[in-house]
Design a protein around this motif. Structure first.
Motif, PDB file in Angstrom:
ATOM      1  N   SER A   1       0.855  -1.193   0.000  1.00 30.52           N
ATOM      2  CA  SER A   1       0.000   0.000   0.000  1.00 30.52           C
ATOM      3  C   SER A   1       0.886   1.236   0.000  1.00 30.52           C
ATOM      4  O   SER A   1       1.140   1.854   1.032  1.00 30.52           O
ATOM      5  N   ILE A   2       1.348   1.607  -1.181  1.00 28.64           N
ATOM      6  CA  ILE A   2       2.422   2.578  -1.333  1.00 28.64           C
ATOM      7  C   ILE A   2       1.863   3.900  -1.875  1.00 28.64           C
ATOM      8  O   ILE A   2       1.119   3.925  -2.853  1.00 28.64           O
ATOM      9  N   VAL A   3       2.239   4.980  -1.232  1.00 31.55           N
ATOM     10  CA  VAL A   3       1.865   6.315  -1.671  1.00 31.55           C
ATOM     11  C   VAL A   3       2.277   6.508  -3.129  1.00 31.55           C
ATOM     12  O   VAL A   3       3.376   6.141  -3.536  1.00 31.55           O
ATOM     13  N   ASP A   4       1.389   7.061  -3.913  1.00 35.12           N
ATOM     14  CA  ASP A   4       1.636   7.351  -5.329  1.00 35.12           C
ATOM     15  C   ASP A   4       1.716   6.110  -6.210  1.00 35.12           C
ATOM     16  O   ASP A   4       2.106   6.207  -7.378  1.00 35.12           O
ATOM     17  N   ALA A   5       1.354   4.930  -5.686  1.00 39.56           N
ATOM     18  CA  ALA A   5       1.276   3.757  -6.554  1.00 39.56           C
ATOM     19  C   ALA A   5       0.183   3.982  -7.589  1.00 39.56           C
ATOM     20  O   ALA A   5      -0.902   4.483  -7.262  1.00 39.56           O
ATOM     21  N   PRO A   6       0.430   3.675  -8.851  1.00 40.69           N
ATOM     22  CA  PRO A   6      -0.574   3.936  -9.891  1.00 40.69           C
ATOM     23  C   PRO A   6      -1.847   3.134  -9.654  1.00 40.69           C
ATOM     24  O   PRO A   6      -1.803   1.984  -9.228  1.00 40.69           O
ATOM     25  N   SER A   7      -2.982   3.761  -9.924  1.00 40.45           N
ATOM     26  CA  SER A   7      -4.271   3.087  -9.778  1.00 40.45           C
ATOM     27  C   SER A   7      -4.688   2.469 -11.100  1.00 40.45           C
ATOM     28  O   SER A   7      -4.031   2.654 -12.141  1.00 40.45           O
ATOM     29  N   LEU A   8      -5.793   1.721 -11.061  1.00 39.97           N
ATOM     30  CA  LEU A   8      -6.318   1.143 -12.298  1.00 39.97           C
ATOM     31  C   LEU A   8      -6.703   2.245 -13.271  1.00 39.97           C
ATOM     32  O   LEU A   8      -7.124   3.331 -12.859  1.00 39.97           O
ATOM     33  N   ALA A   9      -6.542   1.965 -14.536  1.00 38.44           N
ATOM     34  CA  ALA A   9      -6.830   2.970 -15.560  1.00 38.44           C
ATOM     35  C   ALA A   9      -8.265   3.493 -15.420  1.00 38.44           C
ATOM     36  O   ALA A   9      -9.211   2.712 -15.375  1.00 38.44           O
ATOM     37  N   GLY A  10      -8.396   4.808 -15.333  1.00 37.18           N
ATOM     38  CA  GLY A  10      -9.710   5.426 -15.289  1.00 37.18           C
ATOM     39  C   GLY A  10     -10.406   5.358 -13.945  1.00 37.18           C
ATOM     40  O   GLY A  10     -11.571   5.740 -13.833  1.00 37.18           O
ATOM     41  N   VAL A  11      -9.717   4.875 -12.907  1.00 36.45           N
ATOM     42  CA  VAL A  11     -10.337   4.728 -11.590  1.00 36.45           C
ATOM     43  C   VAL A  11      -9.533   5.512 -10.558  1.00 36.45           C
ATOM     44  O   VAL A  11      -8.311   5.355 -10.466  1.00 36.45           O
ATOM     45  N   GLN A  12     -10.204   6.360  -9.791  1.00 32.83           N
ATOM     46  CA  GLN A  12      -9.552   7.079  -8.706  1.00 32.83           C
ATOM     47  C   GLN A  12      -9.502   6.187  -7.474  1.00 32.83           C
ATOM     48  O   GLN A  12     -10.534   5.745  -6.981  1.00 32.83           O
ATOM     49  N   ARG A  13      -8.290   5.914  -6.983  1.00 32.57           N
ATOM     50  CA  ARG A  13      -8.181   5.069  -5.799  1.00 32.57           C
ATOM     51  C   ARG A  13      -8.639   5.843  -4.573  1.00 32.57           C
ATOM     52  O   ARG A  13      -8.225   6.973  -4.324  1.00 32.57           O
ATOM     53  N   LEU A  14      -9.494   5.215  -3.770  1.00 34.49           N
ATOM     54  CA  LEU A  14      -9.982   5.791  -2.522  1.00 34.49           C
ATOM     55  C   LEU A  14      -9.691   4.804  -1.403  1.00 34.49           C
ATOM     56  O   LEU A  14     -10.496   3.933  -1.091  1.00 34.49           O
ATOM     57  N   THR A  15      -8.514   4.927  -0.848  1.00 33.53           N
ATOM     58  CA  THR A  15      -8.110   4.051   0.247  1.00 33.53           C
ATOM     59  C   THR A  15      -6.976   4.723   0.991  1.00 33.53           C
ATOM     60  O   THR A  15      -6.584   5.841   0.657  1.00 33.53           O
ATOM     61  N   PHE A  16      -6.446   4.069   2.009  1.00 38.00           N
ATOM     62  CA  PHE A  16      -5.356   4.634   2.775  1.00 38.00           C
ATOM     63  C   PHE A  16      -4.046   3.979   2.373  1.00 38.00           C
ATOM     64  O   PHE A  16      -4.022   2.922   1.726  1.00 38.00           O
ATOM     65  N   TYR A  17      -2.949   4.613   2.763  1.00 37.82           N
ATOM     66  CA  TYR A  17      -1.614   4.158   2.399  1.00 37.82           C
ATOM     67  C   TYR A  17      -0.804   3.907   3.662  1.00 37.82           C
ATOM     68  O   TYR A  17      -1.012   4.534   4.694  1.00 37.82           O
ATOM     69  N   ASN A  18       0.159   2.984   3.542  1.00 36.72           N
ATOM     70  CA  ASN A  18       0.943   2.581   4.710  1.00 36.72           C
ATOM     71  C   ASN A  18       2.450   2.677   4.518  1.00 36.72           C
ATOM     72  O   ASN A  18       3.186   2.670   5.497  1.00 36.72           O
ATOM     73  N   GLN A  19       2.904   2.742   3.277  1.00 35.75           N
ATOM     74  CA  GLN A  19       4.346   2.812   3.007  1.00 35.75           C
ATOM     75  C   GLN A  19       4.617   3.857   1.930  1.00 35.75           C
ATOM     76  O   GLN A  19       3.690   4.348   1.287  1.00 35.75           O
ATOM     77  N   GLU A  20       5.902   4.160   1.737  1.00 37.54           N
ATOM     78  CA  GLU A  20       6.271   5.239   0.822  1.00 37.54           C
ATOM     79  C   GLU A  20       7.241   4.839  -0.275  1.00 37.54           C
ATOM     80  O   GLU A  20       7.538   5.650  -1.146  1.00 37.54           O
ATOM     81  N   ASP A  21       7.751   3.629  -0.240  1.00 38.96           N
ATOM     82  CA  ASP A  21       8.687   3.209  -1.269  1.00 38.96           C
ATOM     83  C   ASP A  21       8.363   1.790  -1.709  1.00 38.96           C
ATOM     84  O   ASP A  21       7.591   1.085  -1.068  1.00 38.96           O
ATOM     85  N   THR A  22       8.937   1.385  -2.805  1.00 43.44           N
ATOM     86  CA  THR A  22       8.637   0.082  -3.377  1.00 43.44           C
ATOM     87  C   THR A  22       9.072  -1.041  -2.461  1.00 43.44           C
ATOM     88  O   THR A  22       9.918  -0.866  -1.578  1.00 43.44           O
ATOM     89  N   VAL A  23       8.512  -2.214  -2.682  1.00 47.29           N
ATOM     90  CA  VAL A  23       8.925  -3.388  -1.915  1.00 47.29           C
ATOM     91  C   VAL A  23      10.407  -3.683  -2.148  1.00 47.29           C
ATOM     92  O   VAL A  23      11.130  -4.055  -1.212  1.00 47.29           O
TER      93      VAL A  23
END
Length: 457
Positions: free
Chosen positions: A131-153
């Motif tokens: 659950s990474i900040v600024d991770a791309p969402s599905l095409a055409g869909v605004q993600r509405l959720t919370f985030y827990n990390q800031e960098d890639t796995v």
């Protein structure tokens, strides 16, 4: 048996196991430095001022707006020293270190040491690693959720994280990483197919042949053999630690040396008990105890066990997972949460577990702190457990248990109002300077939307 921690001078110290850490956490730097010469808690103006494994940041949530060099990487403890018989380390400080086999790296400085059972170590685990900040969402869909990390796995693993919490769901005819409601993944809470993240893990294990990674799955996958096929397709089956060889009655795990030699370097646990018989994936609470997650896991002075887990005092499971993250993740507050309150909660849960330290500490936004953060906490636990010192960097190869190097506490300076910098080897998606994170607002919108969806079902 002595119920308190040891250092090189005495068998029993104060009940608070991290008193010395509290002191160092509340200091700020005084000496000016630059060009990679700055150490932890010394003032900086850019990431290039700080030494290896550090970044230049601040902690406005604690009123500390002057940037200081802050830890962003763990001590990579592939293995550490003690004798073959470590059944009661806290009662005897005369154990001798054995011959060398594997490598420990202190900020890039290699040290040859011998391996201990896997359950004698403490590792950093990221909560909702995907659950990474600024991770791309599905095409055409605004993600509405919370985030827990800031960098890639991948970056999490490079920075010394060795445990990943992943929520897996059936979605879009595949298995996805997702936040959910009522065990369903929605297009506005989905992140990506799980295989993408697992391929990052596979690449890391292949490139780092002495490292061990643990994955804890919050499991909502109902596809028959879905997880088995997923891990196989990601190329991770070759590193799999078989459930048949996991200790089921609280015994010690194999040493990290043995696990590396056998190439059993991936431990996977599921929240679905049926998967152990059906797919050979370990049911989490057979093998580990766990405290409550969310706000109950950060409430001062209390460390209740999770309802699915055995009591924390149980000795029938040899791994201990300590959750330390609030119900609603707020980036800007994480540096405060990862200061003295974290050390206090580790001490509380240590006592609640009958004087047993956790093997994993699960946190949000793991890099954020006011100086040393979760990295220093884990170093202190590994130091006490593995060599009887107040930090793992004080351990000495070939020395008796409890014989420690003198590690100085950083000297620090008053706070100013200079803005922080979050660039360099540790790259944040955005600054921690805003006082209010969008996570909470997104969380509220998320659940209002989910409720409306459920009502229409």
């Amino acid at each position: 048996m002595c119920s308190r921690f040891l250092d090189s001078r005495t068998k029993c110290r104060t009940p608070t196991i991290f008193a010395s850490l509290f002191f160092s956490l509340f200091l700020t730097s005084s000496a000016a430095c630059f060009n990679v010469n700055c150490q932890v808690l010394e003032a900086c103006t850019a990431a290039t001022d700080c030494g290896p494994g550090l970044y230049c940041g601040n902690c406005p949530a604690l009123g500390r707006t002057r940037p200081v060099c802050t830890r962003g990487q763990a001590t990579i403890v592939t293995s550490l020293v003690t004798s073959n018989d470590i059944s009661d380390m806290t009662d005897n400080i005369s154990y001798l270190c054995n011959s060398t086999t594997l490598t420990v790296s202190f900020f890039g400085t290699p040290m040859q040491v011998n391996g201990l059972p896997f359950n004698k170590y403490t590792w950093i685990m990221t909560h909702n690693s995907f659950s990474i900040v600024d991770a791309p969402s599905l095409a055409g869909v605004q993600r509405l959720t919370f985030y827990n990390q800031e960098d890639t796995v991948t970056n999490q693993l490079r920075n010394g994280v060795r445990g990943l919490m992943l929520d897996m769901y059936d979605f879009e005819n595949d298995i996805w990483l997702c936040h959910s409601f009522q065990e369903q993944c929605f297009n506005f809470t989905a992140f990506q197919p799980a295989i993408n993240t697992l391929r990052e893990v596979e690449a890391f294990l292949t490139a780092n042949p002495t490292e061990i990674v643990t994955i804890v799955i919050e499991d909502y996958v109902r596809t028959p053999k879905g997880l088995t096929n997923l891990f196989s397709n990601a190329g991770l089956d070759k590193y799999w630690f078989p459930v048949s060889d996991m200790p089921k009655k609280g015994e010690d795990w194999p040493t990290v040396t043995e696990m590396v030699q056998a190439n059993r370097r991936l431990l996977v646990f599921t929240s679905d008990a049926s998967k152990e018989a059906e797919e050979g994936i370990a049911y989490q609470w057979t093998y580990m105890i766990e405290n409550e997650s969310g706000d109950p896991g950060v409430q001062r002075g209390s460390c209740p066990h999770r309802k699915e887990s055995k009591p924390l005092t149980s000795r029938s499971a040899s791994l201990f997972l300590q959750n330390y993250f609030p119900t609603y993740p707020v980036e800007a507050d994480s540096c405060k949460e990862h200061s003295a309150p974290l050390a206090d909660m580790v001490n509380t849960c240590y006592k609640a577990a009958g004087n047993v330290l956790p093997n994993f500490i699960a946190v949000n936004f793991y890099m954020r702190s006011d100086g040393g953060g979760v990295f220093d906490i884990v170093d202190k636990m590994n130091g006490h457990s593995l060599c009887g010192c107040n930090t793992v960097s004080a351990c000495q190869e070939g020395a008796p248990f409890g014989s420690c190097k003198n590690i100085a506490v950083p000297y620090t300076s008053p706070v100013t109002n200079t803005a922080g910098s979050f660039t360099g080897s540790v790259q944040f998606s955005r600054s921690a300077s805003p006082a209010l994170s969008p996570n909470f607002c997104l969380f509220v919108l998320f659940y209002f939307l989910l409720i409306s969806v459920v009502l229409r079902l």
